[in-house]
Write a protein that holds these residues in place. Structure first.
Motif, mmCIF file in Angstrom:
data_model
loop_
_atom_site.group_PDB
_atom_site.id
_atom_site.type_symbol
_atom_site.label_atom_id
_atom_site.label_comp_id
_atom_site.label_asym_id
_atom_site.label_seq_id
_atom_site.Cartn_x
_atom_site.Cartn_y
_atom_site.Cartn_z
ATOM 1 N N GLY A 144 -12.059 3.586 -10.533
ATOM 2 C CA GLY A 144 -11.877 2.185 -10.203
ATOM 3 C C GLY A 144 -13.149 1.367 -10.237
ATOM 4 O O GLY A 144 -13.093 0.154 -10.103
ATOM 5 N N LEU A 145 -14.290 2.003 -10.378
ATOM 6 C CA LEU A 145 -15.538 1.261 -10.366
ATOM 7 C C LEU A 145 -15.913 0.886 -11.789
ATOM 8 O O LEU A 145 -16.164 1.747 -12.625
ATOM 9 C CB LEU A 145 -16.651 2.107 -9.743
ATOM 10 C CG LEU A 145 -16.389 2.542 -8.294
ATOM 11 C CD1 LEU A 145 -17.567 3.346 -7.786
ATOM 12 C CD2 LEU A 145 -16.125 1.363 -7.401
ATOM 13 N N ALA A 146 -15.914 -0.410 -12.067
ATOM 14 C CA ALA A 146 -16.186 -0.858 -13.425
ATOM 15 C C ALA A 146 -17.646 -0.669 -13.779
ATOM 16 O O ALA A 146 -18.535 -0.821 -12.957
ATOM 17 C CB ALA A 146 -15.814 -2.327 -13.565
ATOM 18 N N ASP A 189 -12.752 -4.127 -13.739
ATOM 19 C CA ASP A 189 -13.253 -4.368 -12.389
ATOM 20 C C ASP A 189 -12.082 -4.747 -11.482
ATOM 21 O O ASP A 189 -11.750 -5.912 -11.328
ATOM 22 C CB ASP A 189 -14.301 -5.488 -12.438
ATOM 23 C CG ASP A 189 -15.007 -5.659 -11.103
ATOM 24 O OD1 ASP A 189 -14.820 -4.812 -10.216
ATOM 25 O OD2 ASP A 189 -15.741 -6.653 -10.960
ATOM 26 N N TYR A 190 -11.474 -3.741 -10.887
ATOM 27 C CA TYR A 190 -10.362 -3.980 -9.974
ATOM 28 C C TYR A 190 -10.876 -4.354 -8.585
ATOM 29 O O TYR A 190 -11.946 -3.902 -8.173
ATOM 30 C CB TYR A 190 -9.479 -2.733 -9.859
ATOM 31 C CG TYR A 190 -8.520 -2.555 -11.006
ATOM 32 C CD1 TYR A 190 -8.848 -1.726 -12.080
ATOM 33 C CD2 TYR A 190 -7.293 -3.220 -11.040
ATOM 34 C CE1 TYR A 190 -7.971 -1.562 -13.144
ATOM 35 C CE2 TYR A 190 -6.424 -3.057 -12.093
ATOM 36 C CZ TYR A 190 -6.758 -2.231 -13.143
ATOM 37 O OH TYR A 190 -5.889 -2.067 -14.192
ATOM 38 N N PRO A 191 -10.112 -5.140 -7.855
ATOM 39 C CA PRO A 191 -10.517 -5.458 -6.479
ATOM 40 C C PRO A 191 -10.369 -4.247 -5.565
ATOM 41 O O PRO A 191 -9.754 -3.240 -5.927
ATOM 42 C CB PRO A 191 -9.546 -6.576 -6.078
ATOM 43 C CG PRO A 191 -8.348 -6.361 -6.927
ATOM 44 C CD PRO A 191 -8.860 -5.829 -8.236
ATOM 45 N N ARG A 192 -10.951 -4.377 -4.376
ATOM 46 C CA ARG A 192 -10.805 -3.324 -3.370
ATOM 47 C C ARG A 192 -9.326 -3.077 -3.110
ATOM 48 O O ARG A 192 -8.530 -4.002 -2.974
ATOM 49 C CB ARG A 192 -11.485 -3.756 -2.071
ATOM 50 C CG ARG A 192 -11.338 -2.748 -0.933
ATOM 51 C CD ARG A 192 -11.861 -3.331 0.367
ATOM 52 N NE ARG A 192 -13.284 -3.614 0.273
ATOM 53 C CZ ARG A 192 -14.227 -2.709 0.502
ATOM 54 N NH1 ARG A 192 -13.898 -1.481 0.825
ATOM 55 N NH2 ARG A 192 -15.490 -3.034 0.416
ATOM 56 N N LEU A 193 -8.944 -1.817 -3.048
ATOM 57 C CA LEU A 193 -7.560 -1.447 -2.821
ATOM 58 C C LEU A 193 -7.383 -0.868 -1.425
ATOM 59 O O LEU A 193 -8.275 -0.207 -0.906
ATOM 60 C CB LEU A 193 -7.098 -0.414 -3.849
ATOM 61 C CG LEU A 193 -7.258 -0.776 -5.328
ATOM 62 C CD1 LEU A 193 -6.744 0.356 -6.194
ATOM 63 C CD2 LEU A 193 -6.553 -2.077 -5.653
ATOM 64 N N ALA A 194 -6.224 -1.120 -0.831
ATOM 65 C CA ALA A 194 -5.890 -0.529 0.463
ATOM 66 C C ALA A 194 -4.391 -0.364 0.536
ATOM 67 O O ALA A 194 -3.635 -1.186 0.001
ATOM 68 C CB ALA A 194 -6.374 -1.412 1.620
ATOM 69 N N PRO A 220 -3.133 -4.510 -8.202
ATOM 70 C CA PRO A 220 -3.503 -5.901 -8.478
ATOM 71 C C PRO A 220 -4.154 -6.030 -9.844
ATOM 72 O O PRO A 220 -4.641 -5.048 -10.414
ATOM 73 C CB PRO A 220 -4.483 -6.239 -7.354
ATOM 74 C CG PRO A 220 -5.096 -4.922 -7.002
ATOM 75 C CD PRO A 220 -4.007 -3.900 -7.169
ATOM 76 N N ALA A 221 -4.173 -7.236 -10.367
ATOM 77 C CA ALA A 221 -4.823 -7.483 -11.657
ATOM 78 C C ALA A 221 -6.336 -7.402 -11.490
ATOM 79 O O ALA A 221 -6.881 -7.774 -10.454
ATOM 80 C CB ALA A 221 -4.422 -8.850 -12.188
#
Length: 293
Positions: free
Chosen positions: A80-82, A90-95, A126-127
């Protein structure tokens, strides 16, 4: 409210999820092992023709009804780290979303049918940064007709009937287009139980070397994506099947994947003129699988 942890070194983090604390209580499975053994574990091993993904597990001390935090890791190890060099997005923080009070996570003891009690829409990936979101697939509910429109026309009636017969509970979807022209679509289908999700995959979608139900964007030859690599260990929770069009490929290339996680089936599709790149596609599949795990 979902709980998350601040990333180290200002890096964006990805979902690294585990079952709720009760799964690691005395006598329960140790961290890193499937929390629900027996019927579901054997079924997964026997039915999963494709490769397995491994979720990264982190310890959490939050109670039921609270989302589990996300931990940052080395950017070279976490999909997940671009980075600028390998093409990851580059995805946002996921929870994980919060659960209704008293509701268990899907792969814990006491949740025999492996039900996701969280809002299905909140389990959608998420996008990533820079994406243009599809106005029709904006992360909300979609109709059965919209979902089956992804498939070739002669398959749509049968798929629609199968979903009616199994009384699929909800379908949620999100789509976006990246600056390089890659169009992404993710659908989540929730059934009444893990057995019903498995039945839909076995009878109507198929698996193995290629799915029986062809996508409209990939109506011809499709094969196992040989670039896909599973994690170092299988967690026994979800089955992931990853496919790509085989040559000769037309002007647009399609990659597709299915994730079967408990009561939920995910379809992930990337299309792009020329070639749909494998790195961001595999990244998308891994992250969506983690959100369902």
């Amino acid at each position: 409210m979902p709980a998350d942890l601040p990333p180290a070194d200002d890096e964006r983090a990805v979902a690294a999820v585990q079952p709720p604390p009760e799964a690691t209580a005395p006598g329960a499975a140790a961290v890193g092992a499937p929390a629900a053994a027996g019927r579901s574990g054997k079924r997964r091993v026997l039915k999963a023709v494709a490769r397995w993904t491994a979720a990264v597990l982190v310890c959490g001390g939050l109670g039921a009804g609270t989302a589990y935090g996300i931990t940052s890791m080395e950017r070279t190890d976490v999909p997940g780290l671009a980075t600028e060099s390998d093409g990851r997005w580059d995805y946002p923080r996921l929870a994980l979303p919060a659960l209704p009070e008293g509701s268990p996570r899907p792969f814990t003891s006491g949740n025999r049918h492996e039900i996701h009690h969280a809002d299905l829409r909140e389990l959608l990936l998420p996008a990533p940064a820079g994406a243009t979101v599809d106005k029709e697939l904006n992360g909300g509910w979609v109709s059965t007709a919209r979902y089956v429109s992804e498939y070739v026309e002669d398959r749509r009636a049968g798929l629609r009937q199968a979903l009616d017969d199994s009384a699929v509970r909800h379908i949620a979807a999100r789509g976006w287009t990246m600056p390089d022209g890659t169009a992404s679509r993710v659908y989540l289908l929730r059934f009444d139980s893990a057995d019903m999700a498995d039945d839909y995959m076995d009878r109507k979608i198929g698996g193995g070397l290629s799915p029986d139900a062809a996508l409209a964007s990939a109506p011809d030859e499709v094969g196992v994506d040989e670039k896909w690599e599973s994690g170092s260990a299988a967690d026994g929770r979800s089955a992931v099947s990853v496919y790509t069009e085989t040559k000769p490929i037309g002007p647009e290339h399609t990659r597709q994947a299915y994730v079967v996680a408990g009561d939920t089936v995910a379809l992930v599709v990337h299309t792009r003129k020329g070639e749909a790149l494998s790195v961001p596609f595999h990244q998308t599949v891994v992250l969506q699988n983690q959100l369902l795990g």
